[in-house]
Design a protein around this motif. Sequence first.
Motif, short mmCIF file in Angstrom:
data_model
loop_
_atom_site.label_atom_id
_atom_site.label_comp_id
_atom_site.label_asym_id
_atom_site.label_seq_id
_atom_site.Cartn_x
_atom_site.Cartn_y
_atom_site.Cartn_z
N ALA A 95 1.03 -1.14 0.11
CA ALA A 95 0.37 0.41 -0.15
C ALA A 95 0.87 1.31 -0.29
N ILE A 96 1.92 1.11 0.53
CA ILE A 96 2.27 2.19 0.38
C ILE A 96 3.42 2.69 -0.32
N LEU A 97 4.02 1.63 -1.36
CA LEU A 97 4.44 1.60 -2.45
C LEU A 97 4.04 2.25 -3.46
N TYR A 98 2.86 1.85 -3.46
CA TYR A 98 2.09 2.34 -4.58
C TYR A 98 1.24 4.15 -4.26
N GLY A 99 1.59 3.83 -2.90
CA GLY A 99 1.21 5.65 -2.73
C GLY A 99 2.49 6.39 -3.14
N ALA A 100 3.27 5.81 -2.75
CA ALA A 100 4.60 6.84 -3.02
C ALA A 100 4.88 7.10 -4.60
N TYR A 101 4.06 5.59 -5.39
CA TYR A 101 4.55 6.32 -6.30
C TYR A 101 3.32 6.97 -7.44
N LEU A 102 2.22 6.68 -6.88
CA LEU A 102 1.00 7.25 -7.34
C LEU A 102 1.04 9.23 -6.64
N MET A 103 1.52 9.67 -5.80
CA MET A 103 1.51 10.84 -4.83
C MET A 103 2.80 12.10 -4.78
N SER A 104 3.92 10.66 -4.87
CA SER A 104 5.27 11.38 -4.75
C SER A 104 6.28 11.63 -6.15
N GLU A 105 6.67 12.35 -5.84
CA GLU A 105 8.10 11.97 -7.00
C GLU A 105 8.89 10.70 -7.07
N ALA A 106 8.71 10.49 -5.34
CA ALA A 106 10.12 9.42 -4.76
C ALA A 106 11.10 8.73 -6.23
N ILE B 262 9.09 -9.62 4.43
CA ILE B 262 9.27 -11.19 5.07
C ILE B 262 9.14 -12.35 4.46
N ASP B 263 7.21 -12.60 4.27
CA ASP B 263 6.83 -13.21 3.87
C ASP B 263 6.38 -13.09 2.82
N PRO B 264 6.76 -15.26 1.63
CA PRO B 264 6.51 -14.60 0.40
C PRO B 264 5.37 -14.26 -0.20
N THR B 265 4.14 -14.95 0.50
CA THR B 265 2.94 -14.62 -0.38
C THR B 265 2.35 -12.77 0.06
N PHE B 266 3.24 -11.78 0.48
CA PHE B 266 3.16 -11.08 0.17
C PHE B 266 3.85 -10.36 -0.65
N CYS B 267 4.81 -10.73 -0.92
CA CYS B 267 5.77 -10.00 -2.33
C CYS B 267 5.40 -10.46 -3.49
N GLN B 268 4.75 -12.14 -3.44
CA GLN B 268 4.00 -11.88 -4.66
C GLN B 268 3.05 -11.43 -5.02
N VAL B 269 2.01 -10.90 -4.14
CA VAL B 269 0.64 -10.30 -4.21
C VAL B 269 1.59 -8.74 -5.08
N GLN B 270 2.83 -8.36 -4.13
CA GLN B 270 3.23 -6.77 -4.25
C GLN B 270 4.03 -7.25 -6.00
N ASN B 271 4.38 -8.24 -6.22
CA ASN B 271 5.20 -7.85 -7.22
C ASN B 271 4.37 -8.47 -8.99
N GLN B 272 3.00 -8.93 -8.09
CA GLN B 272 1.86 -9.25 -9.67
C GLN B 272 1.21 -7.52 -9.22
N ILE B 273 0.73 -6.88 -8.19
CA ILE B 273 0.76 -5.49 -7.96
C ILE B 273 1.22 -4.29 -9.29
N VAL B 274 2.80 -4.53 -9.30
CA VAL B 274 4.08 -3.92 -9.94
C VAL B 274 3.91 -4.07 -11.32
N THR B 275 3.34 -5.32 -11.74
CA THR B 275 3.84 -5.76 -12.55
C THR B 275 2.49 -5.26 -13.50
N LYS B 276 1.70 -5.47 -13.05
CA LYS B 276 0.33 -5.19 -13.77
C LYS B 276 0.20 -3.96 -14.22
#
Length: 317
Positions: A165-176, A184-198
């Motif tokens: 959530a913080i990553l998507y907000g930083a991307y959409l709402m800032s110029e970082a 550390i959790d592999p399932t959450f990493c998969q979820v994040q990578n799916q969203i980042v790719t899509k």
Amino acid sequence: MDVVAAIDGFTSIYASLNSDQSLEFLNWVKENINDLIDKQIKSTGHNSDVMLESIREDVRSLLPLNGVTETEKICTPSVGPNADCDKLTTEHIDAFCFNDDDIDDLCDEGQMSRNYCSDCGSRNVRPLTFISHSASVKEIKYIFQHLLGDLRGKSVVDVGSRTGAILYGAYLMSEASCIVGVEIDPTFCQVQNQIVTKYNLQDRVQVYQKDIQHCGQLIQQTDVIILNNVFEFFMPLNTQKSIWNFLYQNVRKKGCFIVTVPSIQESLDAIQLPLDLGTWLQGIPTGEITTRANLLLYGDRESEDSELTQIHLYKVI
């Protein structure tokens, strides 16, 4: 004229009308507001709210209702303000995926309840304790549209990035320029990578499946660190102490900002870890920023629904 002045002007105009005029005025606003919003969206050519809402829907479809994965280890706190959380009466819910209106809808549909029966079969009900491990959309907007200011060319690290959530907000709402989630959790990493790719966020967003204690160089060089309810429910006490000592030793870049929920002092007090914060960090007063954000995000400068005061800002000295 800024937005706050415009809101005050709108309120002043409304207050100057008699009852018949005010009703006519509000009916006009009601009939035209959606068209005005659509027109503004088209004129800007980009709307972070629309994209973030789409991401929320996708994340919801990838996770269980409570937002806890099968590979995630939840540790009910034994000390601190949340030590009274009972596994039987505590409901985990992801604030990024589900806001209060969403929860009301789930309760109406029978998928969730806000209460539990303390005497089975009776009307002696008590409210469940709701715990979220993610920032809500309004909290994300507060962080990146109000609290941190211009992040152009800066790097942001979210420790324990979970749904991203913080990553998507930083991307959409800032110029970082560089946004990193460490999870550390592999399932959450998969979820994040799916969203980042899509959503094609790869140009500025990266996700590392690592223990933050193995990311010394990253932490030493970053400009902004986000710590949102990150350790208390996931790490035993000894590990929490180890991580805080790691951060204390490695987050030494002068001017680096740290955003935390709860305050660092509260986190350290809970685990009885005496670190010398006075020679490490400067607490940044956020009262005026929070008041303005409450007006814009909640419609009231002193909103009782706002949880923005629990977000703390520090600067490395």
